[in-house]
Design an enzyme around this catalytic site. Structure first.
Site, PDB file in Angstrom:
ATOM      1  N   SER A   1      35.381  48.213  43.465  1.00 46.18           N
ATOM      2  CA  SER A   1      36.022  47.094  42.766  1.00 46.18           C
ATOM      3  C   SER A   1      35.956  47.231  41.252  1.00 46.18           C
ATOM      4  O   SER A   1      36.851  46.756  40.548  1.00 46.18           O
ATOM      5  CB  SER A   1      35.407  45.762  43.205  1.00 46.18           C
ATOM      6  OG  SER A   1      33.997  45.800  43.064  1.00 46.18           O
TER       7      SER A   1
ATOM      8  N   HIS B   1      32.706  44.137  37.994  1.00 48.94           N
ATOM      9  CA  HIS B   1      34.081  43.675  37.812  1.00 48.94           C
ATOM     10  C   HIS B   1      34.413  43.521  36.331  1.00 48.94           C
ATOM     11  O   HIS B   1      35.457  43.993  35.863  1.00 48.94           O
ATOM     12  CB  HIS B   1      34.280  42.332  38.517  1.00 48.94           C
ATOM     13  CG  HIS B   1      34.135  42.414  39.998  1.00 48.94           C
ATOM     14  ND1 HIS B   1      34.109  41.299  40.809  1.00 48.94           N
ATOM     15  CD2 HIS B   1      34.008  43.479  40.831  1.00 48.94           C
ATOM     16  CE1 HIS B   1      33.969  41.674  42.065  1.00 48.94           C
ATOM     17  NE2 HIS B   1      33.897  42.984  42.104  1.00 48.94           N
TER      18      HIS B   1
END
Length: 297
Positions: free
Chosen positions: A214, A269
């Site tokens: 991610s 992230h």
């Protein structure tokens, strides 16, 4: 804005105007005293004027402009990208997806075992990393003991089917575009840079038991979205999709995410997104980045 031309009112400039707008150049056409008057940004006036003259006199170029506008205006074009791209066209991205799938299989989605211990940022049986100071020591330990792969390999770990499917979908959706349009070297730069930085950042926030692609996915979102605005439209990530991703990032910092989605790698992230935005400042030779290059086809 600067006036660059006066043209008869019956000359159709619709496709030319849309083409210029596609290239992030401000343009305005108004009717004054029975003629069409074209205004553009002062900084691009000479370039747009040159292209407009060619558009008015070269039928072949006019056809090219119309074809490009019609192609770029097709609905759901970006959504169809991943369905028309073959793995052989983006074999680096396809290879990363295959590695993630293989790692998920042999680790039973991160359930445990020696392979999981080998791929985490640090071996939980050999280190103590309860504090930031201890984690910094572990980072130095990875370097001094030559375990440099640990800075990268957490990106290949996934802990649920939803986790891996979500990440692989976006990796293919965005990564294949970067690899095909700007080359494997550019994609590998984004992958390596964002994976290493996001893994280090996430380790400093939590502990060694984290993973996922991610951070790279957020980097690709940031890169593709900002590159289009920094240079010229290449990837065409919709603003709404980028806003959704930012919202998902912010959601990770709420208690709702932990309760209903599971613990999210918030630092990975955020650092991944910032990495992508930073790399988008670098022009790509294959991308024909600058507006001036684009306005001289």
């Amino acid at each position: 804005m600067q006036k660059i031309a006066e043209l008869p009112v019956d000359e159709d400039l619709r496709f030319f105007v849309r083409w210029i707008i596609l290239h992030r150049v401000s343009i305005r056409v108004v009717e004054e005293r029975g003629v069409q008057v074209v205004y553009v940004d002062n900084s691009m006036a000479r370039d747009v004027q040159s292209v407009l003259m060619r558009y008015s006199t070269d039928p072949e170029f006019r056809t090219t402009v119309r074809s490009e506008v019609e192609h770029k205006s097709r609905p759901l074009e970006i959504a169809k990208w991943h369905t028309v791209t073959r793995p052989a066209q983006a074999w680096v991205v396809a290879g990363l997806i295959a590695i993630c799938a293989f790692v998920a299989l042999i680790t039973s989605l991160g359930s445990g075992g020696p392979v999981l211990r080998a791929l985490t940022f640090a071996d939980p049986f050999h280190v103590v990393d309860d504090t930031i100071r201890q984690r910094l020591d572990v980072i130095l330990l990875n370097i001094t003991e030559g375990q440099l792969w640990r800075f990268l390999t957490p990106a290949f770990l996934h802990f649920s089917m939803m986790h891996i499917l979500f990440n692989m979908m976006w990796l293919w959706y965005l990564g294949a575009m970067v690899e095909i349009k700007q080359g494997r070297q550019r994609f590998l730069l984004i992958f390596m840079f964002s994976a290493i930085l996001s893994n280090i950042g996430q380790y400093l926030e939590s502990d060694q038991l984290f993973g996922g692609m991610s951070g790279v996915v957020y980097a690709l979102f940031g890169y593709c979205w900002f590159y289009d605005r920094r240079f010229r439209p290449v990837f065409r990530v919709p603003d709404g999709l980028f806003i959704f991703i930012i919202g998902w990032l912010l959601l990770g910092y709420t208690g709702w995410a932990d309760a209903y989605v599971g613990k999210m790698a918030n630092s990975a992230h955020l650092i991944g997104l910032l990495s992508g935005l930073l790399l988008a400042l670098l022009p790509s030779r294959r991308g024909q980045d600058s507006e001036q290059q684009l306005l001289h086809p």
